[in-house]
Design a protein around this motif. Sequence first.
Motif, PDB file in Angstrom:
ATOM      1  N   TYR A  86     -17.394 -35.360  10.067  1.00 25.42           N
ATOM      2  CA  TYR A  86     -16.567 -34.550   9.175  1.00 25.42           C
ATOM      3  C   TYR A  86     -17.170 -34.554   7.771  1.00 25.42           C
ATOM      4  O   TYR A  86     -17.517 -35.603   7.221  1.00 25.42           O
ATOM      5  CB  TYR A  86     -15.140 -35.105   9.132  1.00 25.42           C
ATOM      6  CG  TYR A  86     -14.163 -34.155   8.481  1.00 25.42           C
ATOM      7  CD1 TYR A  86     -13.570 -33.137   9.214  1.00 25.42           C
ATOM      8  CD2 TYR A  86     -13.848 -34.273   7.137  1.00 25.42           C
ATOM      9  CE1 TYR A  86     -12.683 -32.258   8.620  1.00 25.42           C
ATOM     10  CE2 TYR A  86     -12.964 -33.401   6.532  1.00 25.42           C
ATOM     11  CZ  TYR A  86     -12.378 -32.394   7.278  1.00 25.42           C
ATOM     12  OH  TYR A  86     -11.506 -31.520   6.675  1.00 25.42           O
ATOM     13  N   HIS A 106     -13.227 -35.223  15.650  1.00 28.65           N
ATOM     14  CA  HIS A 106     -13.446 -34.037  16.480  1.00 28.65           C
ATOM     15  C   HIS A 106     -12.980 -34.299  17.907  1.00 28.65           C
ATOM     16  O   HIS A 106     -12.974 -35.440  18.383  1.00 28.65           O
ATOM     17  CB  HIS A 106     -14.936 -33.681  16.481  1.00 28.65           C
ATOM     18  CG  HIS A 106     -15.225 -32.262  16.880  1.00 28.65           C
ATOM     19  ND1 HIS A 106     -15.218 -31.848  18.199  1.00 28.65           N
ATOM     20  CD2 HIS A 106     -15.519 -31.164  16.134  1.00 28.65           C
ATOM     21  CE1 HIS A 106     -15.503 -30.559  18.248  1.00 28.65           C
ATOM     22  NE2 HIS A 106     -15.691 -30.122  17.012  1.00 28.65           N
ATOM     23  N   TYR A 130      -8.452 -25.768  12.407  1.00 25.32           N
ATOM     24  CA  TYR A 130      -9.790 -26.249  12.768  1.00 25.32           C
ATOM     25  C   TYR A 130     -10.834 -25.137  12.676  1.00 25.32           C
ATOM     26  O   TYR A 130     -10.597 -23.984  13.070  1.00 25.32           O
ATOM     27  CB  TYR A 130      -9.802 -26.790  14.194  1.00 25.32           C
ATOM     28  CG  TYR A 130     -11.210 -27.004  14.740  1.00 25.32           C
ATOM     29  CD1 TYR A 130     -11.882 -28.195  14.493  1.00 25.32           C
ATOM     30  CD2 TYR A 130     -11.858 -26.004  15.470  1.00 25.32           C
ATOM     31  CE1 TYR A 130     -13.165 -28.393  14.977  1.00 25.32           C
ATOM     32  CE2 TYR A 130     -13.148 -26.202  15.952  1.00 25.32           C
ATOM     33  CZ  TYR A 130     -13.800 -27.383  15.700  1.00 25.32           C
ATOM     34  OH  TYR A 130     -15.078 -27.566  16.165  1.00 25.32           O
ATOM     35  N   ASN A 149      -9.545 -22.825  15.695  1.00 26.94           N
ATOM     36  CA  ASN A 149      -8.308 -23.604  15.703  1.00 26.94           C
ATOM     37  C   ASN A 149      -8.106 -24.362  17.006  1.00 26.94           C
ATOM     38  O   ASN A 149      -7.006 -24.381  17.573  1.00 26.94           O
ATOM     39  CB  ASN A 149      -7.075 -22.730  15.407  1.00 26.94           C
ATOM     40  CG  ASN A 149      -5.899 -23.580  14.947  1.00 26.94           C
ATOM     41  OD1 ASN A 149      -6.084 -24.706  14.489  1.00 26.94           O
ATOM     42  ND2 ASN A 149      -4.699 -23.040  15.070  1.00 26.94           N
ATOM     43  N   PHE A 152      -7.791 -31.010  16.290  1.00 25.75           N
ATOM     44  CA  PHE A 152      -8.512 -32.247  16.029  1.00 25.75           C
ATOM     45  C   PHE A 152      -8.039 -33.320  16.995  1.00 25.75           C
ATOM     46  O   PHE A 152      -6.991 -33.202  17.626  1.00 25.75           O
ATOM     47  CB  PHE A 152      -8.271 -32.706  14.591  1.00 25.75           C
ATOM     48  CG  PHE A 152      -8.653 -31.681  13.553  1.00 25.75           C
ATOM     49  CD1 PHE A 152      -9.954 -31.590  13.089  1.00 25.75           C
ATOM     50  CD2 PHE A 152      -7.709 -30.795  13.046  1.00 25.75           C
ATOM     51  CE1 PHE A 152     -10.315 -30.647  12.135  1.00 25.75           C
ATOM     52  CE2 PHE A 152      -8.052 -29.854  12.086  1.00 25.75           C
ATOM     53  CZ  PHE A 152      -9.355 -29.773  11.631  1.00 25.75           C
TER      54      PHE A 152
END
Length: 533
Positions: A86, A106, A130, A149, A152
Amino acid sequence: MTTSVERRRFLKSLAAAGLILPGMSMVNGARAANEKLDLGDPQSFSFDALIARAETMAKSPYEPPVAPDPEIVGKIDYDTHGKLHYKREFSPFADGSGTYPLTFFHLGMYFAKPVHMHLIDGGTSREVVYTPDYFDMPEDSIARKLSENSGFAGFRLHEDVERDDWKTQDWAAFLGASYFRAIGDEGQYGLSARGIAVNTATSLPEEFPDFRAFYIEPAKSTNAPVTVYALLDGPSITGAYRFYLTRGEGVTMDVEKHLFLRKDIERLGIAPLTSMFWYSEQNKSFRFDWRPEVHDSDGLELWTGNGERIWRQLNNPEVIRASAFGDKNPRGFGLMQRDRDVSHYLDGVRYHRRPSLWVEPLGAWEDGSVQLIEIPTDDEIHDNIGAFWVPSAPAKAGNRYQFRYRLYWQAQNPFPMDKLAHVSATRMGRGGEPGTVRPHDLLKFSVEFEGDILGTLAYGEFPEIVVSTSRGEIVRTKIEPIMDTRIWRAAFDLRVEGTDPVDLRMYLKRGDAPLSETWMFQHLPGIRGQQQG
């Protein structure tokens, strides 16, 4: 209750690296600080509304979360996932609108269910949408093929944004089902907690309810908590949670949960703790590994409602074992890592620095039991120990529960036994005395006690051993100080036949007053290493 080999190996490797993975600002501030951060439309939010939502969900059939693009997510294996980092420029609260920046995990093969992440500003929440742009990933990564999207897998909290190293240092993480964990005051991850335990080690398959959504409100100072709300959903249960996470010398979490049962549950575990115990000094003899000891926790500690302090040494049995310690309004319990001597581990993953985790009930918990689950393991990559509170009344469909408790992630018990000696080691060997023919039907237990109260004994004064067994015969007892230390060794020989478990109990006293906590141990005669050598 056990996690998969891959999950355990994955988490341990991240922890050993000092990260639980390499990983947004108050809602309005996030826009200003991170122009590329995509947030959903504002929605009103309150904990009461989340509780009502969980209650409504419990009245409808369970609908499992659907993993997006399962053929793609299923190919994001251990190595692929480890390359998805990230980007810190997208970290909420890194602009100073909160104290502790936030980063996200992720999705991947071992964490395939999406969790919806929301940022809270007052009574308003907005979902973080996302996009692969949030992550550094190789050009040829299959993760780039995920739909927009997709969601996560979880999140983690980093150290104070004012620290130069905040980008590489984190202190709490929520990842996988309802698992979460934090570092202790020695800066190391270890055991985990869970939102709930459902049918662990019962006649029914164990369920792993998921945190389906998080709503995160930042701390405004290092003295203030990060507030995390969570929605739980599973085949037999729903729930709404509120966590207050405070970063101090270790980490403290205040937890409030409201639970609603869809179905009957055979064993409902409240405040569940999950750890790993492979072997320690009392059963090393039959573990084929070069290190002296390997465990995240070495014992279950109890502080009962009537004030008794108990230490139950952990076991690695050959079959699943469940032990119950009946109580009313317990003062606390925890899975503890007491042995802090690095020479007892000799391992680069710092078992000597793993946190202990203590549960302090807040409010009346009434009748129930602390239950300990011990599951066989042949390696350190398995979580094989569970401990939790189980209410006495049957957990029936339609029941609702509210519990409050505080979790202390730190090296030592936050409520030390100032007036009692504590157990520091449990050892086993052949019975009898040196220089004699050792009887083949005797097993010796040697328990070491330490504590300032033992220093109040007059010269030549010896504590009295009080020891009992659920079956078999205690043949002799002996107590002596170990020269050049502050340790007293209490030993006894046990003669027992058959392979059924033997529950042992011992404490030290002077007159009518206890000098030590109560040592408890479940001897398993059928296991090599718990037999006479």
